[in-house]
Design an enzyme around this catalytic site. Structure first.
Site, PDB file in Angstrom:
ATOM      1  N   CYS A  78      32.974  37.280  33.843  1.00 65.33           N
ATOM      2  CA  CYS A  78      32.072  38.737  33.916  1.00 65.33           C
ATOM      3  C   CYS A  78      31.587  39.388  32.608  1.00 65.33           C
ATOM      4  O   CYS A  78      32.251  39.664  32.013  1.00 65.33           O
ATOM      5  CB  CYS A  78      32.806  39.541  35.022  1.00 65.33           C
ATOM      6  SG  CYS A  78      32.046  41.086  35.243  1.00 65.33           S
ATOM      7  N   CYS A 189      24.633  37.319  32.809  1.00 67.37           N
ATOM      8  CA  CYS A 189      25.582  37.655  34.086  1.00 67.37           C
ATOM      9  C   CYS A 189      26.020  36.379  34.577  1.00 67.37           C
ATOM     10  O   CYS A 189      25.058  35.390  34.711  1.00 67.37           O
ATOM     11  CB  CYS A 189      24.860  38.540  34.971  1.00 67.37           C
ATOM     12  SG  CYS A 189      25.864  38.738  36.416  1.00 67.37           S
TER      13      CYS A 189
END
Length: 269
Positions: A78, A189
């Site tokens: 992440c 991302c």
């Protein structure tokens, strides 16, 4: 493979299922290792959370899972979490902690037009370390930044079996649609590689998509391969989440497609 062979246990952690993009590259490179995946859907999305909350939730989940399955490495799959949790995690664990960094350096090396787009969450694009990466590796480039939570939600829906809303996707990316010389896109991302094909439909001028997942998989191999690992692991790959969700039964049926045997809810609040 002999079940008595020592296999490293690697935990992938994300607020959602975006980290699948990193996990699948590791599984491709190292298919026989023992993998755990935890998504903190009770805290999703991390881009909307304060740093202290992200640190608390990440530490709590990793420590809880480590008590049950002694870990050999943790991958923070992440980008938003990686900007804040790596130092406290490394202070709490004596194992490799691997973060996810937007691939700005390779993007600056491959772009022909020197015009790059950084597509990430709102939390990631405003971090100071993004400024540092650009100053260090891409000073000679124009770097556009777009922070979006909508694309994260679209990727989450896709992985749960829903069709991608191309109209919403195009609307979210509309500010870049007219940039004809934007030839390189940094997928900042871990969710975004999961909808790369759809993004490309919306931004046909982009020639190069920079995704760090394969490089992270190689880093995992480098850090753990041929190490003297003490645990003889016969466990199956397992997934954890932090709250029940509407598509849970359907999601469980598809677990085997990703190489997991079960999904368990853990509480970290």
């Amino acid at each position: 493979m002999d079940k008595k062979e020592k296999r490293p246990t690697v935990l992938f952690f994300d607020s959602g299922v975006g980290g699948f993009s990193v996990y699948r590259e590791a599984k491709k490179l190292l298919p026989n290792w023992h993998y755990l995946y935890c998504f903190d859907n009770a805290g999703f999305p991390y881009s909307e959370r304060e740093e202290e909350s992200i640190i608390h939730r990440t530490l709590a989940a990793c420590q809880l899972i480590n008590q049950r399955y002694p870990l050999d490495a943790i991958v923070i799959a992440c980008n938003t979490a990686s900007t804040v949790v790596l130092p406290p995690l490394r202070a709490a664990f004596e194992i490799p902690i691997i973060g996810t960094v937007p691939a700005i350096k390779p993007a600056s090396e491959i772009t022909k037009t020197k015009h790059i787009g950084l597509l990430a969450t709102k939390g990631t694009v405003k971090r100071h370390y993004i400024d540092e990466l650009i100053d260090k590796f891409a000073q000679d480039c124009i770097v556009e930044r777009l922070g979006t939570t909508k694309l994260v939600e679209i990727a989450e829906q896709k992985i749960r079996g829903h069709s991608v809303d191309l109209i919403s996707l195009k609307d979210e990316l509309s500010s870049w649609a007219g940039m004809a010389d934007l030839d390189t896109l940094v997928l900042g991302c871990t969710h975004f590689p999961l909808i790369k094909d759809e993004i490309q439909l919306c931004l046909p001028q982009v020639k190069y998509f920079m995704d760090p997942s394969a490089a992270i998989a190689k880093r995992i191999k480098y850090l753990l391969d041929d190490k003297n690992l003490q645990v003889q692991n016969e466990k199956y790959n397992q997934m954890f989440c932090t709250a029940h969700f509407p598509e849970e039964s359907q999601f469980k049926k598809a677990l085997h497609l990703w190489g997991f045997e079960s999904l368990e809810v853990i509480k970290i609040d």
